[in-house]
Design a protein around this motif. Sequence first.
Motif, PDB file in Angstrom:
ATOM      1  N   SER A 168      22.804  22.762 -11.593  1.00  0.00           N
ATOM      2  CA  SER A 168      22.512  21.509 -10.901  1.00  0.00           C
ATOM      3  C   SER A 168      21.275  21.704 -10.045  1.00  0.00           C
ATOM      4  CB  SER A 168      23.693  21.078 -10.033  1.00  0.00           C
ATOM      5  OG  SER A 168      23.941  22.041  -9.035  1.00  0.00           O
ATOM      6  N   VAL A 169      20.369  20.768 -10.126  1.00  0.00           N
ATOM      7  CA  VAL A 169      19.160  20.811  -9.322  1.00  0.00           C
ATOM      8  C   VAL A 169      19.414  19.991  -8.070  1.00  0.00           C
ATOM      9  CG1 VAL A 169      16.715  20.252  -9.246  1.00  0.00           C
ATOM     10  CG2 VAL A 169      17.733  21.039 -11.384  1.00  0.00           C
ATOM     11  N   GLN A 170      19.204  20.611  -6.922  1.00  0.00           N
ATOM     12  CA  GLN A 170      19.456  19.952  -5.657  1.00  0.00           C
ATOM     13  C   GLN A 170      18.427  18.836  -5.426  1.00  0.00           C
ATOM     14  OE1 GLN A 170      22.252  20.904  -4.154  1.00  0.00           O
ATOM     15  NE2 GLN A 170      22.477  22.450  -5.755  1.00  0.00           N
ATOM     16  N   SER A 171      18.831  17.805  -4.773  1.00  0.00           N
ATOM     17  CA  SER A 171      17.958  16.651  -4.555  1.00  0.00           C
ATOM     18  C   SER A 171      16.856  16.916  -3.542  1.00  0.00           C
ATOM     19  CB  SER A 171      18.792  15.449  -4.102  1.00  0.00           C
ATOM     20  OG  SER A 171      19.435  15.758  -2.877  1.00  0.00           O
ATOM     21  N   ASN A 172      16.950  18.012  -2.792  1.00  0.00           N
ATOM     22  CA  ASN A 172      15.954  18.253  -1.754  1.00  0.00           C
ATOM     23  C   ASN A 172      14.761  19.080  -2.244  1.00  0.00           C
ATOM     24  OD1 ASN A 172      17.295  20.638  -2.064  1.00  0.00           O
ATOM     25  ND2 ASN A 172      17.559  21.052   0.124  1.00  0.00           N
ATOM     26  N   ILE A 173      14.628  19.235  -3.550  1.00  0.00           N
ATOM     27  CA  ILE A 173      13.480  19.967  -4.074  1.00  0.00           C
ATOM     28  C   ILE A 173      12.270  19.038  -4.037  1.00  0.00           C
ATOM     29  CG2 ILE A 173      12.462  21.104  -6.073  1.00  0.00           C
ATOM     30  CD1 ILE A 173      15.276  21.854  -6.935  1.00  0.00           C
ATOM     31  N   PRO A 174      11.242  19.384  -3.283  1.00  0.00           N
ATOM     32  CA  PRO A 174      10.066  18.506  -3.227  1.00  0.00           C
ATOM     33  C   PRO A 174       9.314  18.524  -4.565  1.00  0.00           C
ATOM     34  CG  PRO A 174       9.710  20.507  -1.940  1.00  0.00           C
ATOM     35  CD  PRO A 174      11.113  20.555  -2.436  1.00  0.00           C
ATOM     36  N   GLU A 175       8.799  17.402  -4.930  1.00  0.00           N
ATOM     37  CA  GLU A 175       8.025  17.277  -6.163  1.00  0.00           C
ATOM     38  C   GLU A 175       6.610  17.801  -5.908  1.00  0.00           C
ATOM     39  OE1 GLU A 175       7.719  16.382 -10.119  1.00  0.00           O
ATOM     40  OE2 GLU A 175       9.506  16.100  -8.904  1.00  0.00           O
ATOM     41  N   PRO A 176       6.110  18.689  -6.783  1.00  0.00           N
ATOM     42  CA  PRO A 176       4.727  19.150  -6.607  1.00  0.00           C
ATOM     43  C   PRO A 176       3.766  17.952  -6.613  1.00  0.00           C
ATOM     44  CG  PRO A 176       5.857  20.463  -8.259  1.00  0.00           C
ATOM     45  CD  PRO A 176       6.750  19.300  -7.939  1.00  0.00           C
ATOM     46  N   HIS A 177       2.788  17.989  -5.724  1.00  0.00           N
ATOM     47  CA  HIS A 177       1.856  16.872  -5.636  1.00  0.00           C
ATOM     48  C   HIS A 177       0.516  17.345  -5.076  1.00  0.00           C
ATOM     49  CE1 HIS A 177       3.565  17.134  -1.598  1.00  0.00           C
ATOM     50  NE2 HIS A 177       2.471  16.538  -1.168  1.00  0.00           N
ATOM     51  N   CYS A 178      -0.432  16.444  -5.077  1.00  0.00           N
ATOM     52  CA  CYS A 178      -1.763  16.714  -4.533  1.00  0.00           C
ATOM     53  C   CYS A 178      -2.006  15.794  -3.348  1.00  0.00           C
ATOM     54  CB  CYS A 178      -2.831  16.476  -5.604  1.00  0.00           C
ATOM     55  SG  CYS A 178      -2.672  17.602  -7.005  1.00  0.00           S
ATOM     56  N   GLY A 223      -1.810  20.307 -14.699  1.00  0.00           N
ATOM     57  CA  GLY A 223      -1.268  21.659 -14.823  1.00  0.00           C
ATOM     58  C   GLY A 223      -0.718  22.129 -13.499  1.00  0.00           C
ATOM     59  N   ALA A 224      -1.173  23.282 -13.049  1.00  0.00           N
ATOM     60  CA  ALA A 224      -0.672  23.883 -11.821  1.00  0.00           C
ATOM     61  C   ALA A 224      -1.678  23.810 -10.681  1.00  0.00           C
ATOM     62  CB  ALA A 224      -0.302  25.340 -12.085  1.00  0.00           C
ATOM     63  N   SER A 225      -2.649  22.902 -10.780  1.00  0.00           N
ATOM     64  CA  SER A 225      -3.688  22.800  -9.752  1.00  0.00           C
ATOM     65  C   SER A 225      -3.953  21.351  -9.384  1.00  0.00           C
ATOM     66  CB  SER A 225      -5.001  23.415 -10.251  1.00  0.00           C
ATOM     67  OG  SER A 225      -4.879  24.799 -10.450  1.00  0.00           O
ATOM     68  N   CYS A 226      -4.591  21.189  -8.240  1.00  0.00           N
ATOM     69  CA  CYS A 226      -5.108  19.894  -7.812  1.00  0.00           C
ATOM     70  C   CYS A 226      -6.626  19.934  -7.959  1.00  0.00           C
ATOM     71  CB  CYS A 226      -4.739  19.617  -6.357  1.00  0.00           C
ATOM     72  SG  CYS A 226      -2.965  19.382  -6.105  1.00  0.00           S
ATOM     73  N   HIS A 246     -13.241  20.867   2.104  1.00  0.00           N
ATOM     74  CA  HIS A 246     -12.295  19.825   1.695  1.00  0.00           C
ATOM     75  C   HIS A 246     -10.845  20.262   1.889  1.00  0.00           C
ATOM     76  CE1 HIS A 246     -10.161  16.795  -0.600  1.00  0.00           C
ATOM     77  NE2 HIS A 246      -9.613  17.773  -1.309  1.00  0.00           N
ATOM     78  N   GLY A 247     -10.509  21.469   1.406  1.00  0.00           N
ATOM     79  CA  GLY A 247      -9.103  21.846   1.382  1.00  0.00           C
ATOM     80  C   GLY A 247      -8.744  23.186   1.984  1.00  0.00           C
ATOM     81  N   GLY A 248      -9.705  23.905   2.527  1.00  0.00           N
ATOM     82  CA  GLY A 248      -9.412  25.210   3.106  1.00  0.00           C
ATOM     83  C   GLY A 248      -9.821  26.345   2.185  1.00  0.00           C
ATOM     84  N   SER A 249      -9.468  27.557   2.596  1.00  0.00           N
ATOM     85  CA  SER A 249      -9.947  28.751   1.896  1.00  0.00           C
ATOM     86  C   SER A 249      -9.396  28.907   0.486  1.00  0.00           C
ATOM     87  CB  SER A 249      -9.624  29.997   2.715  1.00  0.00           C
ATOM     88  OG  SER A 249      -8.218  30.129   2.856  1.00  0.00           O
ATOM     89  N   ALA A 250      -8.333  28.201   0.129  1.00  0.00           N
ATOM     90  CA  ALA A 250      -7.767  28.290  -1.222  1.00  0.00           C
ATOM     91  C   ALA A 250      -8.475  27.358  -2.200  1.00  0.00           C
ATOM     92  CB  ALA A 250      -6.279  27.982  -1.196  1.00  0.00           C
ATOM     93  N   TRP A 251      -9.396  26.549  -1.718  1.00  0.00           N
ATOM     94  CA  TRP A 251     -10.130  25.612  -2.573  1.00  0.00           C
ATOM     95  C   TRP A 251     -11.495  26.194  -2.929  1.00  0.00           C
ATOM     96  CZ3 TRP A 251      -9.053  20.701  -4.517  1.00  0.00           C
ATOM     97  CH2 TRP A 251      -7.767  20.237  -4.242  1.00  0.00           C
ATOM     98  N   HIS A 252     -11.874  26.031  -4.199  1.00  0.00           N
ATOM     99  CA  HIS A 252     -13.149  26.545  -4.711  1.00  0.00           C
ATOM    100  C   HIS A 252     -13.673  25.599  -5.774  1.00  0.00           C
ATOM    101  CE1 HIS A 252     -12.744  30.524  -2.831  1.00  0.00           C
ATOM    102  NE2 HIS A 252     -11.454  30.366  -3.053  1.00  0.00           N
ATOM    103  N   LEU A 253     -14.883  25.858  -6.226  1.00  0.00           N
ATOM    104  CA  LEU A 253     -15.374  25.157  -7.409  1.00  0.00           C
ATOM    105  C   LEU A 253     -14.402  25.434  -8.552  1.00  0.00           C
ATOM    106  CD1 LEU A 253     -19.218  25.802  -7.202  1.00  0.00           C
ATOM    107  CD2 LEU A 253     -18.077  23.574  -7.162  1.00  0.00           C
ATOM    108  N   CYS A 275     -13.882  20.398  -7.445  1.00  0.00           N
ATOM    109  CA  CYS A 275     -13.144  21.393  -6.669  1.00  0.00           C
ATOM    110  C   CYS A 275     -11.727  21.529  -7.231  1.00  0.00           C
ATOM    111  CB  CYS A 275     -13.046  20.963  -5.211  1.00  0.00           C
ATOM    112  SG  CYS A 275     -14.629  20.667  -4.406  1.00  0.00           S
ATOM    113  N   GLU A 276     -11.191  22.748  -7.145  1.00  0.00           N
ATOM    114  CA  GLU A 276      -9.827  23.019  -7.591  1.00  0.00           C
ATOM    115  C   GLU A 276      -9.087  23.761  -6.490  1.00  0.00           C
ATOM    116  OE1 GLU A 276      -7.463  25.293 -11.241  1.00  0.00           O
ATOM    117  OE2 GLU A 276      -9.655  25.430 -11.114  1.00  0.00           O
ATOM    118  N   GLY A 277      -7.844  23.350  -6.262  1.00  0.00           N
ATOM    119  CA  GLY A 277      -7.055  23.996  -5.238  1.00  0.00           C
ATOM    120  C   GLY A 277      -5.579  23.984  -5.603  1.00  0.00           C
ATOM    121  N   PRO A 278      -4.752  24.541  -4.740  1.00  0.00           N
ATOM    122  CA  PRO A 278      -3.323  24.673  -5.045  1.00  0.00           C
ATOM    123  C   PRO A 278      -2.567  23.353  -4.955  1.00  0.00           C
ATOM    124  CG  PRO A 278      -3.769  25.441  -2.833  1.00  0.00           C
ATOM    125  CD  PRO A 278      -5.101  25.121  -3.441  1.00  0.00           C
TER     126      PRO A 278
END
Length: 186
Positions: free
Chosen positions: A41-51, A59-62, A82-89, A178-181
């Motif tokens: 069972s998947v709990q209802s409090n799992i946040p949906e991945p988003h940008c 895919g797995a990026s914004c 734009h998004g901090g140190s995890a964001w790059h070209l 730009c691509e980020g997490p």
Amino acid sequence: LTCGTPLCESGTYSMQQVANAACTVTLQNPLGIDATLANVSVQSNIPEPHCGPGEELWGASCYYYPSDVQTWDRAEAACQDHGGSAWHLVALNTPAEDLWVRSATAPMRDVQIGFNDQVSEGDHVWSNGSCNSYLNWDGLTSQPNDFPAGSEQCVRMMALDGRWEDTDCSGDAHLYVCEGPVRDAQ
């Protein structure tokens, strides 16, 4: 993921990719698993991945598509602004990602991407540190040609066909992506 190699930059998996390939995914918390009944069972409090606002999920990026033009160096800095140190070209790790990014940009315009050989001539790496698993150099102009020698350490996606060419990092200003997490990735 038990069938196939995941995308090299991926730390999460697209459930659509899993369904299309008849794959399985090992489930992790927050899940309730009753081993005796083999129920999951998947709990209802799992946040949906988003940008974030103005970003697009693929895919797995914004991805963020600014409307201004910048030199490669300034575009890389603008992505981090734009998004901090995890964001790059953007790092184009697959043909599908390359085509998707090209389809979302003006076809008659060059686009700065995160590939570069600033640290070691001829040893191209992605500015976000992802693996180098896909190349799309323009063969007609023998890219990367680093002409004149030592002057071209950054890469852009060319207009129309989307092939890549090396260029001066502080030269011409172009569109950039730009691509980020993903936020709330599971």
